[in-house]
Design an enzyme around this catalytic site. Structure first.
Site, PDB file in Angstrom:
ATOM      1  N   TYR A 152       0.862  -1.204   0.000  1.00  0.00           N
ATOM      2  CA  TYR A 152       0.000   0.000   0.000  1.00  0.00           C
ATOM      3  C   TYR A 152       0.889   1.242   0.000  1.00  0.00           C
ATOM      4  O   TYR A 152       0.657   2.186  -0.763  1.00  0.00           O
ATOM      5  CB  TYR A 152      -0.948  -0.009   1.213  1.00  0.00           C
ATOM      6  CG  TYR A 152      -1.821   1.238   1.257  1.00  0.00           C
ATOM      7  CD1 TYR A 152      -2.775   1.486   0.266  1.00  0.00           C
ATOM      8  CD2 TYR A 152      -1.686   2.171   2.294  1.00  0.00           C
ATOM      9  CE1 TYR A 152      -3.560   2.643   0.288  1.00  0.00           C
ATOM     10  CE2 TYR A 152      -2.462   3.323   2.318  1.00  0.00           C
ATOM     11  CZ  TYR A 152      -3.406   3.549   1.315  1.00  0.00           C
ATOM     12  OH  TYR A 152      -4.170   4.700   1.340  1.00  0.00           O
ATOM     13  N   LYS A 156       1.134   4.258  -2.821  1.00  0.00           N
ATOM     14  CA  LYS A 156       0.926   5.692  -2.547  1.00  0.00           C
ATOM     15  C   LYS A 156       2.223   6.496  -2.765  1.00  0.00           C
ATOM     16  O   LYS A 156       2.151   7.676  -3.098  1.00  0.00           O
ATOM     17  CB  LYS A 156       0.361   5.885  -1.137  1.00  0.00           C
ATOM     18  CG  LYS A 156      -1.090   5.426  -1.016  1.00  0.00           C
ATOM     19  CD  LYS A 156      -2.017   6.241  -1.917  1.00  0.00           C
ATOM     20  CE  LYS A 156      -3.475   5.869  -1.765  1.00  0.00           C
ATOM     21  NZ  LYS A 156      -4.375   6.728  -2.560  1.00  0.00           N
TER      22      LYS A 156
HETATM   23  P1  NDP Z   1     -13.491   4.413   1.064  1.00  0.00           P
HETATM   24  O1  NDP Z   1     -13.270   2.944   1.124  1.00  0.00           O
HETATM   25  O2  NDP Z   1     -14.564   4.994   1.915  1.00  0.00           O
HETATM   26  O3  NDP Z   1     -13.716   4.867  -0.459  1.00  0.00           O
HETATM   27  C1  NDP Z   1     -12.972   4.313  -1.509  1.00  0.00           C
HETATM   28  C2  NDP Z   1     -13.637   4.707  -2.825  1.00  0.00           C
HETATM   29  O4  NDP Z   1     -12.829   4.202  -3.899  1.00  0.00           O
HETATM   30  C3  NDP Z   1     -15.027   4.123  -2.979  1.00  0.00           C
HETATM   31  O5  NDP Z   1     -15.893   5.094  -3.516  1.00  0.00           O
HETATM   32  C4  NDP Z   1     -14.827   2.985  -3.968  1.00  0.00           C
HETATM   33  O6  NDP Z   1     -15.980   2.843  -4.782  1.00  0.00           O
HETATM   34  C5  NDP Z   1     -13.654   3.508  -4.811  1.00  0.00           C
HETATM   35  N1  NDP Z   1     -12.936   2.410  -5.421  1.00  0.00           N
HETATM   36  C6  NDP Z   1     -12.185   1.459  -4.812  1.00  0.00           C
HETATM   37  N2  NDP Z   1     -11.725   0.572  -5.698  1.00  0.00           N
HETATM   38  C7  NDP Z   1     -12.204   0.953  -6.915  1.00  0.00           C
HETATM   39  C8  NDP Z   1     -12.102   0.421  -8.222  1.00  0.00           C
HETATM   40  N3  NDP Z   1     -11.412  -0.692  -8.479  1.00  0.00           N
HETATM   41  N4  NDP Z   1     -12.720   1.069  -9.236  1.00  0.00           N
HETATM   42  C9  NDP Z   1     -13.435   2.192  -8.995  1.00  0.00           C
HETATM   43  N5  NDP Z   1     -13.575   2.738  -7.787  1.00  0.00           N
HETATM   44  C10 NDP Z   1     -12.979   2.116  -6.751  1.00  0.00           C
HETATM   45  O7  NDP Z   1     -12.070   5.069   1.435  1.00  0.00           O
HETATM   46  P2  NDP Z   1     -11.564   6.589   1.512  1.00  0.00           P
HETATM   47  O8  NDP Z   1     -12.625   7.539   1.170  1.00  0.00           O
HETATM   48  O9  NDP Z   1     -10.874   6.737   2.810  1.00  0.00           O
HETATM   49  O10 NDP Z   1     -10.450   6.534   0.380  1.00  0.00           O
HETATM   50  C11 NDP Z   1     -10.357   7.472  -0.681  1.00  0.00           C
HETATM   51  C12 NDP Z   1      -8.898   7.694  -1.022  1.00  0.00           C
HETATM   52  O11 NDP Z   1      -8.235   8.264   0.107  1.00  0.00           O
HETATM   53  C13 NDP Z   1      -8.112   6.424  -1.357  1.00  0.00           C
HETATM   54  O12 NDP Z   1      -7.251   6.675  -2.430  1.00  0.00           O
HETATM   55  C14 NDP Z   1      -7.323   6.139  -0.081  1.00  0.00           C
HETATM   56  O13 NDP Z   1      -6.154   5.414  -0.343  1.00  0.00           O
HETATM   57  C15 NDP Z   1      -7.030   7.555   0.362  1.00  0.00           C
HETATM   58  N6  NDP Z   1      -6.684   7.720   1.767  1.00  0.00           N
HETATM   59  C16 NDP Z   1      -7.522   7.310   2.769  1.00  0.00           C
HETATM   60  C17 NDP Z   1      -7.166   7.504   4.086  1.00  0.00           C
HETATM   61  C18 NDP Z   1      -7.988   7.014   5.242  1.00  0.00           C
HETATM   62  O14 NDP Z   1      -7.460   6.928   6.369  1.00  0.00           O
HETATM   63  N7  NDP Z   1      -9.270   6.709   5.065  1.00  0.00           N
HETATM   64  C19 NDP Z   1      -5.925   8.191   4.440  1.00  0.00           C
HETATM   65  C20 NDP Z   1      -5.099   8.556   3.313  1.00  0.00           C
HETATM   66  C21 NDP Z   1      -5.489   8.349   2.031  1.00  0.00           C
HETATM   67  P3  NDP Z   1     -16.648   1.456  -5.221  1.00  0.00           P
HETATM   68  O15 NDP Z   1     -16.348   0.451  -4.164  1.00  0.00           O
HETATM   69  O16 NDP Z   1     -18.101   1.791  -5.369  1.00  0.00           O
HETATM   70  O17 NDP Z   1     -16.007   1.152  -6.532  1.00  0.00           O
HETATM   71  C1  8X3 Z   2      -4.500   5.632   4.745  1.00  0.00           C
HETATM   72  C2  8X3 Z   2      -3.770   6.029   5.975  1.00  0.00           C
HETATM   73  O1  8X3 Z   2      -1.965   5.338   7.642  1.00  0.00           O
HETATM   74  O2  8X3 Z   2      -3.630   3.662   7.012  1.00  0.00           O
HETATM   75  O3  8X3 Z   2      -3.769   5.922   3.588  1.00  0.00           O
HETATM   76  O4  8X3 Z   2      -1.900   4.301   5.477  1.00  0.00           O
HETATM   77  S1  8X3 Z   2      -2.776   4.762   6.533  1.00  0.00           S
END
Ligand code: NDP
Ligand code: 8X3
Length: 252
Positions: A152, A156
């Protein structure tokens, strides 16, 4: 008057959904993407009371689906001003010697290649009109590597590199490129990482005030709403209780 159109990947949940909501309140036309069509329909029903909304259901890791979906956009949504590359997730949390190949494929295919496919399908029209804004959602995992985060974190780190690369290559085309790198945000992220184990996921956010999706969405809106001569390159956003990828001031 609606003047801008935004394309948001991962709009069915968490950060992407909150971003769609705040953009709608600010009259930005929306192209909402994700795999879960019921959620897309529901969101479209709600947000079309505020702005023009269309949806695209596709998997970002399937390059044919990506290009087909984007080519199918109705005429009034073809002119994309803002791309939010947000879709992504962690799959699993294990030492490198124990990781699952399927999880590794999913993370590289979705977080890295998916972001590239969507960008490749949209950037040419931004280049053509000499205007555009791309916001890449990275992570603190793209700045630091933490135990068991291996692939992961690698995915990133790649987003971090691609963000810089896009800014360099698109500079002469007047396209702004920015990355937001959140720390712990309470979304469905950990449920996906732990394959539906809600208890395990809940524990991740116990004992401190985690960021909420709306906190990041407000920052994304701030970034894209700066005057045309301003580009915020890179932001790391933590909850107050977090000091690094591994230092969290938790109360038990
Ligand atoms: P969620 O799991 O709540 O949302 C993830 C979203 O990505 C969903 O809408 C999902 O839609 C979509 N998604 C996942 N896989 C696919 C795919 N193969 N094709 C199309 N859409 C996809 O997580 P977050 O909102 O937290 O995550 C959003 C972003 O933020 C990500 O890139 C994550 O890595 C990043 N992030 C999150 C953090 C956290 O702590 N939550 C911290 C740092 C970064 P669906 O399943 O309907 O396809
Ligand atoms: C999501 C935050 O710390 O789980 O990107 O990698 S962490």
């Amino acid at each position: 008057m609606n003047t801008k159109t935004a394309f948001i990947t991962g709009a069915t949940s968490g950060i992407g959904k909150a971003t769609a909501e705040i953009f709608a309140k600010n009259n930005i036309n929306l192209i909402l993407c994700g795999r879960r069509s019921e959620r897309l329909t529901e969101l479209q029903l709600t947000l079309s009371k505020l702005t023009n909304v269309t949806t695209l259901q596709f998997d970002v890791s399937d390059k044919e689906e990506v290009f087909k979906a984007i080519a199918s956009l109705p005429k009034e949504f073809k002119n994309i001003d803002i791309l939010i590359n947000n879709a992504g997730n962690a799959h699993g949390l294990s030492a490198i010697q124990d990781g699952s190949l399927d999880d590794w494929d999913a993370m590289m295919d979705i977080n890295v290649k998916g972001l590239l496919y969507v960008s490749k399908a949209i950037i040419p029209q931004m280049v053509e009109k000499n205007n555009g804004f791309i916001v890449n959602i990275g992570s603190i995992a793209g700045k630091e590597v933490y135990p068991n985060g291996n692939v992961y974190c690698a995915s990133k780190h790649a987003v971090n590199a691609l963000n810089k690369a896009m800014r360099i290559d698109l500079n002469k085309h007047n396209i702004r490129v920015a990355a937001i790198h959140p720390g712990a945000v309470e979304t469905e992220f950990s449920e996906v990482r732990f394959k539906g184990d809600k208890e395990k996921a809940k524990n991740v956010y116990k004992g401190f005030d985690a960021l909420q999706a709306q906190d990041i969405a407000e920052i994304i809106y701030f970034v894209i709403s700066r005057p045309i001569h301003v580009n915020i390159e890179d932001l790391v956003v933590y909850p107050t209780a977090q000091a690094s990828a591994t230092i969290l001031n938790k109360e038990f």
